[in-house]
Scaffold this motif. Structure first.
Motif, short mmCIF file in Angstrom:
data_model
loop_
_atom_site.label_atom_id
_atom_site.label_comp_id
_atom_site.label_asym_id
_atom_site.label_seq_id
_atom_site.Cartn_x
_atom_site.Cartn_y
_atom_site.Cartn_z
N VAL A 49 77.92 14.68 7.96
CA VAL A 49 77.54 13.43 8.61
C VAL A 49 76.04 13.51 8.82
CG1 VAL A 49 77.69 12.05 10.70
CG2 VAL A 49 79.77 13.00 9.69
N ARG A 50 75.35 12.48 8.34
CA ARG A 50 73.89 12.42 8.42
C ARG A 50 73.53 11.18 9.24
NH1 ARG A 50 69.76 14.62 4.67
NH2 ARG A 50 71.52 15.79 3.84
N ILE A 51 72.87 11.40 10.38
CA ILE A 51 72.49 10.30 11.26
C ILE A 51 70.97 10.20 11.30
CG2 ILE A 51 72.57 9.40 13.62
CD1 ILE A 51 75.14 11.13 13.98
N ALA A 52 70.46 9.07 10.83
CA ALA A 52 69.02 8.80 10.89
C ALA A 52 68.73 8.03 12.18
CB ALA A 52 68.58 8.01 9.68
N PHE A 53 67.64 8.38 12.85
CA PHE A 53 67.27 7.72 14.09
C PHE A 53 65.75 7.76 14.24
CE2 PHE A 53 67.98 12.12 14.91
CZ PHE A 53 67.01 12.50 15.82
N GLY A 54 65.23 6.86 15.05
CA GLY A 54 63.79 6.78 15.24
C GLY A 54 63.35 7.33 16.57
N ILE A 55 62.25 8.05 16.56
CA ILE A 55 61.61 8.52 17.78
C ILE A 55 60.34 7.71 17.96
CG2 ILE A 55 60.31 10.46 18.77
CD1 ILE A 55 62.49 12.29 17.81
N ALA A 56 60.21 7.11 19.15
CA ALA A 56 59.08 6.22 19.39
C ALA A 56 58.09 6.77 20.42
CB ALA A 56 59.59 4.86 19.85
N GLY A 57 58.53 7.69 21.26
CA GLY A 57 57.64 8.18 22.30
C GLY A 57 58.14 9.45 22.92
N ASP A 58 57.51 9.82 24.01
CA ASP A 58 57.84 11.06 24.71
C ASP A 58 59.07 10.87 25.59
OD1 ASP A 58 55.75 12.35 23.53
OD2 ASP A 58 54.39 12.09 25.22
N GLU A 59 60.22 10.98 24.97
CA GLU A 59 61.48 10.82 25.68
C GLU A 59 62.47 11.89 25.23
OE1 GLU A 59 63.11 6.80 25.68
OE2 GLU A 59 61.26 6.16 24.71
#
Length: 106
Positions: free
Chosen positions: A77-87
């Motif tokens: 299972v491959r899950i792509a996701f975006g990181i936008a900031g320091d969280e």
């Protein structure tokens, strides 16, 4: 600081998916790898601070199910996701041999 954690739950048996391999990728580069603990968690995956961009978590579901003598439709299972900031980015996976779901956790 941004960092990634995950939690894998075996929805067929209603328990954590302990012992599953997980990799964190940025593009084609593997940043980190780990194995879920007895609670199905990888508490820290990768560098302590990740730049903004698209990342992937790759779960070794085929190997995990094969080790348990269970046929599965998904070799990974491959899950792509975006990181936008320091969280903190928590990406849970709810898993069965023939289906899965995910969401942005906390």
């Amino acid at each position: 600081m941004s960092h990634v954690t995950t939690h894998v739950l075996d929805s067929v048996h209603g328990r954590p998916a302990a012992g599953m391999g997980v990799r964190l990728l940025h593009g084609a580069e593997e940043l980190a790898s780990g194995v879920t603990d007895a609670d199905g968690r990888v508490s820290s995956l990768g560098p302590e601070s990740l730049a903004a961009g698209t990342y992937q978590l790759v779960f070794a579901t085929g190997e995990w199910f094969a080790d348990r003598g269970v046929a599965t439709f998904y070799p990974e299972v491959r899950i792509a996701f975006g990181i936008a900031g320091d969280e903190h980015y928590h990406v849970p996976l709810l898993l069965s041999p023939f289906g899965y779901s995910t969401y942005r956790g906390s």
